[in-house]
Design an enzyme around this catalytic site. Structure first.
Site, PDB file in Angstrom:
ATOM      1  N   THR A 168       0.804  -1.311  -0.261  1.00  0.00           N
ATOM      2  CA  THR A 168       0.119  -0.189  -0.398  1.00  0.00           C
ATOM      3  C   THR A 168       1.006   1.362  -0.415  1.00  0.00           C
ATOM      4  O   THR A 168       1.874   1.001   0.538  1.00  0.00           O
ATOM      5  CB  THR A 168      -0.791   0.206   1.224  1.00  0.00           C
ATOM      6  OG1 THR A 168      -1.458   1.148   1.837  1.00  0.00           O
ATOM      7  CG2 THR A 168      -0.046  -0.441   2.242  1.00  0.00           C
ATOM      8  N   ASP A 169       0.042   2.265  -0.668  1.00  0.00           N
ATOM      9  CA  ASP A 169       0.925   3.456  -0.385  1.00  0.00           C
ATOM     10  C   ASP A 169       0.920   3.467   0.626  1.00  0.00           C
ATOM     11  O   ASP A 169       2.078   5.112   0.910  1.00  0.00           O
ATOM     12  CB  ASP A 169       0.355   4.598  -1.419  1.00  0.00           C
ATOM     13  CG  ASP A 169      -0.886   4.568  -1.032  1.00  0.00           C
ATOM     14  OD1 ASP A 169      -1.289   4.540   0.138  1.00  0.00           O
ATOM     15  OD2 ASP A 169      -1.682   6.525  -1.937  1.00  0.00           O
ATOM     16  N   GLU A 170       0.912   3.572   1.760  1.00  0.00           N
ATOM     17  CA  GLU A 170       0.121   4.038   3.013  1.00  0.00           C
ATOM     18  C   GLU A 170       1.982   4.151   3.992  1.00  0.00           C
ATOM     19  O   GLU A 170       2.176   4.689   4.953  1.00  0.00           O
ATOM     20  CB  GLU A 170      -0.454   3.597   3.686  1.00  0.00           C
ATOM     21  CG  GLU A 170      -1.966   3.982   2.698  1.00  0.00           C
ATOM     22  CD  GLU A 170      -3.344   3.711   4.956  1.00  0.00           C
ATOM     23  OE1 GLU A 170      -3.473   3.810   5.314  1.00  0.00           O
ATOM     24  OE2 GLU A 170      -4.406   3.266   3.830  1.00  0.00           O
ATOM     25  N   TYR A 195      -1.456  -0.388  11.796  1.00  0.00           N
ATOM     26  CA  TYR A 195      -1.521  -0.962   9.868  1.00  0.00           C
ATOM     27  C   TYR A 195      -0.119  -0.581   9.010  1.00  0.00           C
ATOM     28  O   TYR A 195       0.434  -2.078   8.269  1.00  0.00           O
ATOM     29  CB  TYR A 195      -2.521  -0.777   8.874  1.00  0.00           C
ATOM     30  CG  TYR A 195      -3.078  -0.900   7.890  1.00  0.00           C
ATOM     31  CD1 TYR A 195      -2.957  -2.018   7.461  1.00  0.00           C
ATOM     32  CD2 TYR A 195      -2.932  -0.245   6.907  1.00  0.00           C
ATOM     33  CE1 TYR A 195      -3.548  -2.180   5.921  1.00  0.00           C
ATOM     34  CE2 TYR A 195      -3.059   0.123   5.455  1.00  0.00           C
ATOM     35  CZ  TYR A 195      -2.630  -1.588   4.982  1.00  0.00           C
ATOM     36  OH  TYR A 195      -3.235  -1.885   4.041  1.00  0.00           O
ATOM     37  N   LYS A 243       2.268  -2.960   7.628  1.00  0.00           N
ATOM     38  CA  LYS A 243       2.686  -3.623   5.918  1.00  0.00           C
ATOM     39  C   LYS A 243       3.843  -2.845   5.436  1.00  0.00           C
ATOM     40  O   LYS A 243       4.244  -3.926   4.824  1.00  0.00           O
ATOM     41  CB  LYS A 243       1.178  -2.840   5.217  1.00  0.00           C
ATOM     42  CG  LYS A 243      -0.051  -2.822   4.956  1.00  0.00           C
ATOM     43  CD  LYS A 243       0.213  -4.328   4.354  1.00  0.00           C
ATOM     44  CE  LYS A 243       0.188  -4.957   2.977  1.00  0.00           C
ATOM     45  NZ  LYS A 243      -0.543  -6.083   2.504  1.00  0.00           N
TER      46      LYS A 243
END
Ligand code: NAD
Ligand code: TYD
Length: 340
Positions: free
Chosen positions: A124-126, A149, A153
């Site tokens: 994810t870009d997060e 989260y 990741k």
């Protein structure tokens, strides 16, 4: 070609399995999912009888099971399985570390042992943290996760990278922006707003509602992963996004307008702790090096998505009543306190 897809009963994973079975009719897919609150066999009902698709209920942290499954002639592993909701990671970070870090490691070990030809980590870009008003996330942006989260990741991503460097496992990591579309669990912003608005319930907006996310229709994410599986250069990271940055308020107003519901439903609630201000993907690498292009822009994608939720009310009302109401009460009761 035999694929092992994890998390294939969740939102993006189920869309991906359906997409791949259509695109590659000779591929065999083993779909491994633990069926947590987010997994739903209804998402893959259409392929229940498809002889090219086998569903296995299993936890990716179960190393022996992953070894057994990958040892049965799997060529490619695509790892979608994850705990995926930021708000839940604030309530219970431990399960995020377990699945997103340790589960990824169990899969990597099995993939290494059985010499798979590709391991794709769906990230994810997060993991890049938050942007200011300018600039975009590139593949070189340092990892600066801000939520349990995104930190979990990022931990998974680092293990994937290390297995390439240390053991020569052929890997790719994809980092996509926020997805939306059919089968998204109604805890995430877009389906949450659609379902609440249809029931004339208050729409919880965190902070000032001006946080920005970069939205991609789920089918475009699936086509990008399909391309990475076949054309991705081993060891490379590919960002995926369609240049669709919107504020949360813009999204909510668009949904209200299309549903003919009043803006008075908008309710500003307590801020999310550690709330990232802005995400924006630079997709130049996957576009120029692999030739990927999204098919949907935000305006067409959101129309199709709203239509899907209108046509599939039973799907989300069942989930809400069975799996969602206790969580919603716990997560939002304090948030709504003293707000309007
Ligand atoms: P989701 O929560 O809808 O689905 C996750 C699936 O994984 C569920 O079916 C769940 O049952 C399964 N799962 C969870 N823990 C498991 C375990 N230990 N073993 C086996 N299965 C398990 O999530 P999603 O939105 O479909 O996201 C899928 C992947 O894509 C995640 O890795 C997420 O980080 C990534 N991603 C999501 C977005 C987004 O906007 N939703 C954007 C970029 C990347
Ligand atoms: P979300 O769908 O949880 O995705 P992520 O946080 O992983 O990007 O949230 C998208 C945006 O919407 C984010 O800025 C938080 C905001 N949001 C609300 O304002 N209210 C809500 O009830 C939810 C779930 C999200």
């Amino acid at each position: 070609m035999k694929l092992l897809v994890t998390g294939g009963a969740g939102f993006i994973g189920s869309n991906f399995v359906l997409y791949m079975l259509q695109q590659h009719r000779d591929y065999e897919i083993v779909n491994v999912d633990a069926l947590t609150y987010a997994g739903n066999l209804e998402n893959i009902k259409a392929i229940e009888q498809n002889p090219k698709h086998t569903f296995v209920k299993a936890d990716i942290c179960d190393a022996a099971k992953m070894d057994e499954l990958i040892g049965q002639g799997v060529d490619i592993v695509v790892n979608f399985a994850a705990e995926s909701h930021v708000d839940r990671s604030i309530l219970e970070p431990d399960v995020f570390v377990k699945t997103n870090v340790l589960g990824t490691q169990a899969l990597l070990d099995a993939a290494k042992k059985h010499n798979v030809t590709k391991f794709v980590q769906v990230s994810t870009d997060e993991v890049y943290g938050t942007l200011g008003e300018t600039g975009l996330f590139t593949e070189e942006t340092p990892l600066t996760p801000n939520s349990p989260y995104s930190a979990s990741k990022a931990g998974g991503d680092l293990l994937v990278r290390a297995y390439q460097e240390t053991f020569g496992l052929p890997v790719n990591i994809t980092r996509c922006s926020n997805n939306y579309g059919p089968y998204q669990f109604p805890e995430k912003l877009i389906p949450l707003i659609i379902s609440k608005a249809l029931n004339d319930q208050p729409l919880p907006v965190y902070g000032d509602g001006l946080n920005i996310r970069d939205w991609l229709y789920v089918e475009d994410h699936c086509s990008a992963i399909d391309l990475v599986i076949h054309e991705g250069v081993n060891g490379e990271v590919y960002n995926i996004g369609g240049n669709n940055e919107r504020t949360n308020l813009h999204i909510i107003r668009t949904i209200l307008e299309q549903l003919g519901k009043p803006e008075s439903l908008i309710t500003y609630v307590q801020e999310r702790p550690g709330h990232d201000r802005r995400y924006g993907i630079d997709p130049a690498k996957i576009m120029t090096e692999l030739g990927w292009k999204p098919k949907h822009n935000f305006e067409t994608g959101i129309r199709e998505t709203i239509a899907w939720y209108l046509d599939n009310k039973e799907w989300w009302t069942r989930i809400q009543s069975v799996k969602y109401e206790p969580y919603y009460a716990k997560q939002y009761s304090q948030r709504f306190e003293g707000t309007q």
